[in-house]
Design a protein around this motif. Structure first.
Motif, PDB file in Angstrom:
ATOM      1  N   LEU A   1     -11.960   4.830   3.492  1.00 51.32           N
ATOM      2  CA  LEU A   1     -10.522   4.571   3.647  1.00 51.32           C
ATOM      3  C   LEU A   1     -10.126   4.382   5.105  1.00 51.32           C
ATOM      4  O   LEU A   1      -9.133   3.702   5.396  1.00 51.32           O
ATOM      5  CB  LEU A   1      -9.724   5.711   3.006  1.00 51.32           C
ATOM      6  CG  LEU A   1      -9.801   5.732   1.475  1.00 51.32           C
ATOM      7  CD1 LEU A   1      -9.259   7.036   0.920  1.00 51.32           C
ATOM      8  CD2 LEU A   1      -9.048   4.539   0.892  1.00 51.32           C
ATOM      9  N   LYS A   2     -10.896   4.969   5.998  1.00 54.78           N
ATOM     10  CA  LYS A   2     -10.628   4.748   7.416  1.00 54.78           C
ATOM     11  C   LYS A   2     -10.971   3.301   7.777  1.00 54.78           C
ATOM     12  O   LYS A   2     -10.251   2.647   8.540  1.00 54.78           O
ATOM     13  CB  LYS A   2     -11.457   5.726   8.252  1.00 54.78           C
ATOM     14  CG  LYS A   2     -11.083   5.775   9.699  1.00 54.78           C
ATOM     15  CD  LYS A   2     -11.817   6.899  10.395  1.00 54.78           C
ATOM     16  CE  LYS A   2     -11.801   6.681  11.897  1.00 54.78           C
ATOM     17  NZ  LYS A   2     -12.889   7.382  12.577  1.00 54.78           N
ATOM     18  N   GLU A   3     -12.051   2.813   7.209  1.00 57.01           N
ATOM     19  CA  GLU A   3     -12.487   1.450   7.510  1.00 57.01           C
ATOM     20  C   GLU A   3     -11.671   0.421   6.723  1.00 57.01           C
ATOM     21  O   GLU A   3     -11.298  -0.631   7.252  1.00 57.01           O
ATOM     22  CB  GLU A   3     -13.980   1.313   7.157  1.00 57.01           C
ATOM     23  CG  GLU A   3     -14.580  -0.009   7.573  1.00 57.01           C
ATOM     24  CD  GLU A   3     -16.046  -0.134   7.169  1.00 57.01           C
ATOM     25  OE1 GLU A   3     -16.704   0.896   6.910  1.00 57.01           O
ATOM     26  OE2 GLU A   3     -16.522  -1.275   7.099  1.00 57.01           O
ATOM     27  N   ILE A   4     -11.385   0.737   5.456  1.00 53.85           N
ATOM     28  CA  ILE A   4     -10.654  -0.201   4.581  1.00 53.85           C
ATOM     29  C   ILE A   4      -9.544   0.592   3.898  1.00 53.85           C
ATOM     30  O   ILE A   4      -9.773   1.231   2.864  1.00 53.85           O
ATOM     31  CB  ILE A   4     -11.596  -0.822   3.526  1.00 53.85           C
ATOM     32  CG1 ILE A   4     -12.817  -1.462   4.191  1.00 53.85           C
ATOM     33  CG2 ILE A   4     -10.840  -1.860   2.681  1.00 53.85           C
ATOM     34  CD1 ILE A   4     -13.872  -1.962   3.221  1.00 53.85           C
ATOM     35  N   PRO A   5      -8.332   0.582   4.460  1.00 51.30           N
ATOM     36  CA  PRO A   5      -7.263   1.446   3.932  1.00 51.30           C
ATOM     37  C   PRO A   5      -6.871   1.145   2.488  1.00 51.30           C
ATOM     38  O   PRO A   5      -6.413   2.041   1.784  1.00 51.30           O
ATOM     39  CB  PRO A   5      -6.102   1.186   4.895  1.00 51.30           C
ATOM     40  CG  PRO A   5      -6.751   0.724   6.159  1.00 51.30           C
ATOM     41  CD  PRO A   5      -7.950  -0.061   5.727  1.00 51.30           C
TER      42      PRO A   5
ATOM     43  N   PRO B   1      -8.892  -0.318  -0.349  1.00 49.35           N
ATOM     44  CA  PRO B   1     -10.141  -0.904  -0.856  1.00 49.35           C
ATOM     45  C   PRO B   1      -9.995  -1.485  -2.260  1.00 49.35           C
ATOM     46  O   PRO B   1      -9.273  -0.950  -3.099  1.00 49.35           O
ATOM     47  CB  PRO B   1     -11.096   0.299  -0.872  1.00 49.35           C
ATOM     48  CG  PRO B   1     -10.208   1.487  -1.028  1.00 49.35           C
ATOM     49  CD  PRO B   1      -8.929   1.144  -0.300  1.00 49.35           C
ATOM     50  N   THR B   2     -10.693  -2.587  -2.486  1.00 50.36           N
ATOM     51  CA  THR B   2     -10.789  -3.169  -3.827  1.00 50.36           C
ATOM     52  C   THR B   2     -11.886  -2.432  -4.602  1.00 50.36           C
ATOM     53  O   THR B   2     -12.649  -1.629  -4.039  1.00 50.36           O
ATOM     54  CB  THR B   2     -11.172  -4.656  -3.735  1.00 50.36           C
ATOM     55  OG1 THR B   2     -12.481  -4.732  -3.139  1.00 50.36           O
ATOM     56  CG2 THR B   2     -10.182  -5.436  -2.896  1.00 50.36           C
ATOM     57  N   ASP B   3     -11.989  -2.752  -5.888  1.00 48.10           N
ATOM     58  CA  ASP B   3     -13.088  -2.173  -6.663  1.00 48.10           C
ATOM     59  C   ASP B   3     -14.432  -2.549  -6.058  1.00 48.10           C
ATOM     60  O   ASP B   3     -15.350  -1.729  -6.000  1.00 48.10           O
ATOM     61  CB  ASP B   3     -13.011  -2.637  -8.122  1.00 48.10           C
ATOM     62  CG  ASP B   3     -11.974  -1.858  -8.914  1.00 48.10           C
ATOM     63  OD1 ASP B   3     -11.808  -0.646  -8.663  1.00 48.10           O
ATOM     64  OD2 ASP B   3     -11.327  -2.456  -9.783  1.00 48.10           O
ATOM     65  N   ASP B   4     -14.547  -3.780  -5.601  1.00 44.61           N
ATOM     66  CA  ASP B   4     -15.810  -4.196  -4.985  1.00 44.61           C
ATOM     67  C   ASP B   4     -16.094  -3.401  -3.712  1.00 44.61           C
ATOM     68  O   ASP B   4     -17.243  -3.024  -3.452  1.00 44.61           O
ATOM     69  CB  ASP B   4     -15.777  -5.696  -4.656  1.00 44.61           C
ATOM     70  CG  ASP B   4     -16.038  -6.562  -5.879  1.00 44.61           C
ATOM     71  OD1 ASP B   4     -16.448  -6.005  -6.921  1.00 44.61           O
ATOM     72  OD2 ASP B   4     -15.822  -7.785  -5.793  1.00 44.61           O
ATOM     73  N   ASP B   5     -15.040  -3.161  -2.908  1.00 44.82           N
ATOM     74  CA  ASP B   5     -15.232  -2.347  -1.694  1.00 44.82           C
ATOM     75  C   ASP B   5     -15.730  -0.958  -2.072  1.00 44.82           C
ATOM     76  O   ASP B   5     -16.641  -0.405  -1.428  1.00 44.82           O
ATOM     77  CB  ASP B   5     -13.907  -2.202  -0.932  1.00 44.82           C
ATOM     78  CG  ASP B   5     -13.423  -3.507  -0.330  1.00 44.82           C
ATOM     79  OD1 ASP B   5     -14.254  -4.347   0.031  1.00 44.82           O
ATOM     80  OD2 ASP B   5     -12.188  -3.666  -0.220  1.00 44.82           O
TER      81      ASP B   5
ATOM     82  N   ALA C   1      -9.200   8.559  -7.638  1.00 42.76           N
ATOM     83  CA  ALA C   1      -8.756   9.376  -6.510  1.00 42.76           C
ATOM     84  C   ALA C   1      -8.734   8.575  -5.213  1.00 42.76           C
ATOM     85  O   ALA C   1      -7.825   8.738  -4.382  1.00 42.76           O
ATOM     86  CB  ALA C   1      -9.661  10.608  -6.366  1.00 42.76           C
ATOM     87  N   ILE C   2      -9.720   7.710  -5.035  1.00 39.72           N
ATOM     88  CA  ILE C   2      -9.723   6.863  -3.832  1.00 39.72           C
ATOM     89  C   ILE C   2      -8.488   5.969  -3.847  1.00 39.72           C
ATOM     90  O   ILE C   2      -7.796   5.823  -2.826  1.00 39.72           O
ATOM     91  CB  ILE C   2     -11.023   6.033  -3.765  1.00 39.72           C
ATOM     92  CG1 ILE C   2     -12.211   6.952  -3.456  1.00 39.72           C
ATOM     93  CG2 ILE C   2     -10.911   4.926  -2.711  1.00 39.72           C
ATOM     94  CD1 ILE C   2     -13.569   6.271  -3.588  1.00 39.72           C
ATOM     95  N   LYS C   3      -8.175   5.393  -5.001  1.00 38.37           N
ATOM     96  CA  LYS C   3      -7.006   4.520  -5.085  1.00 38.37           C
ATOM     97  C   LYS C   3      -5.715   5.314  -4.892  1.00 38.37           C
ATOM     98  O   LYS C   3      -4.765   4.852  -4.254  1.00 38.37           O
ATOM     99  CB  LYS C   3      -7.000   3.780  -6.429  1.00 38.37           C
ATOM    100  CG  LYS C   3      -8.102   2.737  -6.500  1.00 38.37           C
ATOM    101  CD  LYS C   3      -8.077   1.937  -7.775  1.00 38.37           C
ATOM    102  CE  LYS C   3      -9.144   0.849  -7.753  1.00 38.37           C
ATOM    103  NZ  LYS C   3      -9.158   0.059  -8.983  1.00 38.37           N
ATOM    104  N   ARG C   4      -5.679   6.529  -5.411  1.00 44.83           N
ATOM    105  CA  ARG C   4      -4.491   7.371  -5.202  1.00 44.83           C
ATOM    106  C   ARG C   4      -4.324   7.672  -3.712  1.00 44.83           C
ATOM    107  O   ARG C   4      -3.216   7.561  -3.172  1.00 44.83           O
ATOM    108  CB  ARG C   4      -4.616   8.677  -5.993  1.00 44.83           C
ATOM    109  CG  ARG C   4      -3.457   9.626  -5.775  1.00 44.83           C
ATOM    110  CD  ARG C   4      -3.691  10.955  -6.470  1.00 44.83           C
ATOM    111  NE  ARG C   4      -3.436  10.903  -7.888  1.00 44.83           N
ATOM    112  CZ  ARG C   4      -2.294  11.239  -8.471  1.00 44.83           C
ATOM    113  NH1 ARG C   4      -1.289  11.690  -7.731  1.00 44.83           N
ATOM    114  NH2 ARG C   4      -2.166  11.170  -9.768  1.00 44.83           N
ATOM    115  N   ALA C   5      -5.401   8.033  -3.051  1.00 43.39           N
ATOM    116  CA  ALA C   5      -5.317   8.336  -1.624  1.00 43.39           C
ATOM    117  C   ALA C   5      -4.897   7.112  -0.828  1.00 43.39           C
ATOM    118  O   ALA C   5      -4.252   7.221   0.217  1.00 43.39           O
ATOM    119  CB  ALA C   5      -6.675   8.863  -1.129  1.00 43.39           C
ATOM    120  N   ALA C   6      -5.267   5.930  -1.323  1.00 42.10           N
ATOM    121  CA  ALA C   6      -4.928   4.681  -0.639  1.00 42.10           C
ATOM    122  C   ALA C   6      -3.519   4.215  -0.972  1.00 42.10           C
ATOM    123  O   ALA C   6      -3.043   3.225  -0.416  1.00 42.10           O
ATOM    124  CB  ALA C   6      -5.939   3.599  -1.023  1.00 42.10           C
TER     125      ALA C   6
END
Ligand code: FES
Ligand code: FES
Length: 151
Positions: free
Chosen positions: A112-116, A118-122, A142-147
């Motif tokens: 998330l630091k690199e790609i705030p 992110p897509t599913d592919d990321d 959770a990654i999507k929620r954090a983003a």
């Protein structure tokens, strides 16, 4: 050999064999057991920490490589589980046994630091850690929620 590094913002000097893996210095020398040992061969990601902000597998990093660098472990994200990625993990109830999860959180934080946003592919490309409980769908949520990505 004395080696100095910054761990979670504090200078630490350890006197160990320079080939000792960073993981064992964190766990055994510094007593920080949030970072886990899984495979020991850089395959599972349970031992993921950040070195100068980049996710690395500490089981396979000799401590001499960490000299002078900034190390962040799961203990360094927050003292009260309030880091946005930790909060998202709690909200999505991600862990099952929990063993892989500190490594997963550290990998996700670096992503998330690199790609705030992110897509599913990321996520597929960057999240290569292994969870034997199969929590991958909740990790993705959770990654999507954090983003701040609504699904
Ligand atoms: S314990 Fe380091 S990658 Fe598995
Ligand atoms: S939650 Fe059990 S290994 Fe991932």
């Amino acid at each position: 050999m004395a080696i100095t590094m910054k761990v979670n913002g504090a200078d630490k000097t350890v006197d160990v064999d320079p080939e000792t893996p960073l993981l064992w210095v964190l766990r055994d020398t510094l007593g920080m057991t949030g970072t886990k040992f899984g495979c020991g061969i850089a395959a599972c990601g349970a031992c993921t920490v950040h070195i100068n902000g980049v996710a690395e597998r500490s089981c396979s990093i000799p401590i001499q490589y960490a000299a002078g660098k900034a190390i962040t472990t799961i203990e360094g994200l927050s003292t009260d589980r309030s880091h946005p990625v930790q909060a998202a993990w709690i909200a999505e109830d991600v862990p099952q046994c929990g063993y892989c999860q500190s490594g997963m959180i550290m990998a996700a934080t670096a992503l998330l630091k690199e790609i705030p946003k992110p897509t599913d592919d990321d996520i597929n490309t960057h999240m290569t850690n292994i969870c034997r409980c199969g929590t991958y769908n909740r990790i993705r949520k959770a990654i999507k929620r954090a983003a701040g990505i609504t699904t």
